[in-house]
Design a protein around this motif. Structure first.
Motif, short mmCIF file in Angstrom:
data_model
loop_
_atom_site.label_atom_id
_atom_site.label_comp_id
_atom_site.label_asym_id
_atom_site.label_seq_id
_atom_site.Cartn_x
_atom_site.Cartn_y
_atom_site.Cartn_z
N ASN A 10 29.17 12.41 6.99
CA ASN A 10 29.37 11.88 8.35
C ASN A 10 29.78 13.03 9.25
O ASN A 10 30.73 13.75 8.94
CB ASN A 10 30.44 10.79 8.36
CG ASN A 10 29.95 9.50 7.74
OD1 ASN A 10 28.87 9.02 8.07
ND2 ASN A 10 30.72 8.93 6.83
N TYR A 34 22.60 12.01 6.74
CA TYR A 34 23.89 12.06 7.41
C TYR A 34 23.99 11.00 8.49
O TYR A 34 22.99 10.51 8.99
CB TYR A 34 24.14 13.45 8.04
CG TYR A 34 23.21 13.80 9.20
CD1 TYR A 34 23.64 13.68 10.52
CD2 TYR A 34 21.91 14.25 8.98
CE1 TYR A 34 22.81 14.01 11.58
CE2 TYR A 34 21.07 14.57 10.03
CZ TYR A 34 21.52 14.45 11.33
OH TYR A 34 20.69 14.77 12.38
N GLN A 37 28.88 10.23 14.26
CA GLN A 37 29.87 9.49 15.05
C GLN A 37 30.09 10.27 16.34
O GLN A 37 30.60 11.39 16.33
CB GLN A 37 31.19 9.36 14.28
CG GLN A 37 32.31 8.73 15.09
CD GLN A 37 32.12 7.24 15.33
OE1 GLN A 37 31.87 6.49 14.39
NE2 GLN A 37 32.23 6.81 16.56
N THR A 460 26.67 3.56 13.07
CA THR A 460 27.81 4.48 12.99
C THR A 460 28.77 4.29 14.16
O THR A 460 29.81 4.93 14.21
CB THR A 460 27.34 5.95 12.98
OG1 THR A 460 26.75 6.28 14.25
CG2 THR A 460 26.34 6.19 11.87
#
Length: 580
Positions: A10, A34, A37, A460
């Motif tokens: 992440n 991946y 955020q 996300t």
């Protein structure tokens, strides 16, 4: 790949972050799954307590993988090579000459902070030779956000004493992005040195029959260089490498764009910057044309807390508008047509001509820019004391995440002092709607593969609506503290002979407060501010209802909530009938 696929990487990054793009390019090139955020530095989202606990430095980007958290682009790139040993290694052997050359180049590229370059482009525009995407308006917005960060850090240190040391560490070496002219000239000189060094390295590679910066393999050095060149182009400093003195560098950049991962990462970088700029700049001529000929379209949840802010602004500013209902409980905000319009999948969204904006704060700023009557303006003059007070007040209000409050009201009903229109029954349905959004997004990603990336990004960035009991208790404490703060503000205003929150004019601060009071009344928290301990707040709310726009919007808000309850009861009854 030498990775646990069940524990993906992440990445936490600023949407237009220079250093974050390096990591995105590396992840794309190495074909590592991946998630991203987004943390908007301009909104100080990277300073929020949950983020600072995860990454105490408060710096972006940072990467989370398994139990590890790594910050800093160069450290992240080295970590990626360590977890993916067999696929597209980005660093040469540490004993090789190529390693030393790469390290020297990286140190030169990182010998100055990119924020100082951005700040200098705003402060000393005569040094910027050509117009660009990151013009003075964008550079000023970024530079000003660093002033906000310092104030926000101090505020959070006071609100979270258990984290005071972490926040105060950030204040020891504040980043200001305000170089002196001499410092900016030094940075520009280093830009030239970087371009000269890259040209020499490419000349040596060409003589050896190699196509990349440090050999026949794409490396971290190429990532540093490509993102650097792209940033200079955005800032109007392209002439530092495209003035005819660096022909190999120009040819190299064109060749690298043939690599799919480079094309994607750098293209997305530009798209995000274009989107940001469209939200910040509003040409007056086209604005007048649109305001005259095209109505404003507002897409909002019928009982959406943030959408009511926008409606109140539209009514107060006498702007004609059409409302298009997007029912969150039916996941209409995730429908493909809406996600194409607004990839964030959030409401409210405002469409005016070619301008598309999401987020109540951004929309209110836009509306203020198209209103010509100074008496209907909702925002004070930028950089004034009232502007700072508005920003501070808005942050305090938005520190109370409404979806978490709703979730807490459903899960812990004994903590709600009275029954409101949004009682446990209604909160249960709203809460379940938020919890069901990820499953809906996953299914739509499966059935619409061409939009998989958009839906995965949405996954996300879904709001947390499921607080623990302790977290809900903290929210209630913050709620009471906010009411105490507002009461003290109103007391100061009264002593100064002022009627509103931040002066003698109705502003966006009043909109934030009125919608908050109405929403919390619906949820059963009216005793928190109408128990006799906040007399000025009670009187203020009553006086604001004398304003026609306030009365209309807040009454309509209540009527829509009554209708929602009826709709939910009919739906429940119909479902029960099917079961029988």
């Amino acid at each position: 790949m030498d990775m646990d696929e069940n524990k993906p990487i992440n990445l936490y990054t600023n949407p237009i972050g220079y250093y974050g793009v390096r990591v995105i390019l590396a992840l794309e090139f190495k074909e590592i799954p991946y998630g991203v955020q987004i943390l908007r530095v301009t909104h100080c989202e990277h300073l929020e307590p949950w983020c600072m606990k995860l990454n105490p430095s408060g710096k972006l980007p940072f990467l989370q993988h398994r139990a590890k958290v790594i910050s800093g682009s160069s450290q992240i790139l080295e970590y990626l090579d360590s977890v993916v040993l067999d696929h597209r290694v980005l660093h040469p052997d540490k004993l090789s000459p190529a390693w030393q050359r790469l390290r020297h180049f990286q140190n030169l590229v990182d010998s100055f902070y990119i924020g100082d370059l951005v700040g200098g482009c705003y402060m000393y525009p005569s040094y910027v030779p050509e117009p660009s995407l990151m013009d003075r308006g964008v550079c000023k917005m970024i530079r000003d956000s660093y002033d906000t960060m310092a104030a926000r850090t101090k505020e959070l240190a006071g609100k979270h004493p258990e984290m005071k040391q972490i926040y105060e560490t950030r204040l020891v070496k504040p980043v200001l992005c305000k170089p002196t002219e001499e410092e900016f000239q030094s940075i520009l000189s280093r830009l030239q040195s970087i371009c000269d060094l890259a040209e020499n390295e490419l000349r040596g590679s060409e003589e050896c029959g190699q196509i990349y910066l440090f050999g026949n393999e794409f490396s971290a050095g190429d990532i540093y260089l490509l993102v650097f060149l792209k940033k200079l182009t955005f800032l109007g400093l392209r002439s530092h490498w495209q003035s005819g003195h660096h022909p190999l560098l120009v040819r190299y950049f064109e060749k690298m764009l043939d690599i799919p991962s480079c094309t994607k990462a750098l293209g997305d970088y530009e798209d995000r910057l274009v989107k940001l700029k469209s939200q910040l700049t509003y040409p007056q001529k086209s604005m007048e044309s649109e305001a005259t000929n095209q109505p404003v379209k507002l897409y909002t949840n019928p009982v959406g807390y943030y959408g009511v802010r926008v409606m109140l602004a539209l009514e107060y500013q006498l702007i004609p508008y059409d409302v298009y209902t997007i029912t969150i409980l039916d996941f209409e905000h995730l429908e493909p047509w809406f996600m194409k319009l607004n990839p964030g999948g959030k409401v409210p969204v405002l469409v005016h001509g070619k301008t598309i904006l999401s987020g109540s704060q951004m929309i209110l700023e836009y509306l203020d820019s198209i209103v010509h009557d100074p008496k209907r303006k909702l925002l004070p003059v930028r950089e004034s004391s009232k502007w700072e007070r508005l920003g501070d007040f808005q942050r305090r209000v938005d520190d109370l995440p409404m979806v978490s409050v709703i979730g807490g009201c459903y899960k812990y009903p004994t903590r709600v002092p009275e029954r409101g229109l949004m009682d446990t029954y209604v909160c249960k349905h709203v809460h379940e709607g938020y919890l069901g959004a990820p499953s809906c997004a996953k299914e739509l990603a499966r059935t619409h593969p061409e939009m998989k990336e958009i839906y995965n990004a949405k996954l996300t960035n879904i709001s947390d609506c499921d607080p623990t009991e302790e977290e809900f208790e903290n929210l209630l404490r913050d709620m009471k503290g906010l009411f105490d703060f507002v009461e003290s503000q109103l007391k100061s205003s009264k002593e100064d002979g002022e009627k509103y929150i931040i002066g003698n004019e109705f502003t966006a601060a009043d909109i934030y407060l009125l919608t908050l009071l109405k929403m919390l009344t619906f949820l059963g928290f009216r005793p928190f501010w109408q128990s006799g301990s906040h007399p000025l707040l009670v009187r203020y709310f009553e006086e604001m209802r004398d304003i026609a726009a306030c009365r209309k919007v807040l009454d309509d808000y209540e009527n829509r909530l009554v209708n929602l309850r009826g709709h939910l009861e009919e739906k429940t009854s119909a479902q029960a009938g099917k079961l029988n």
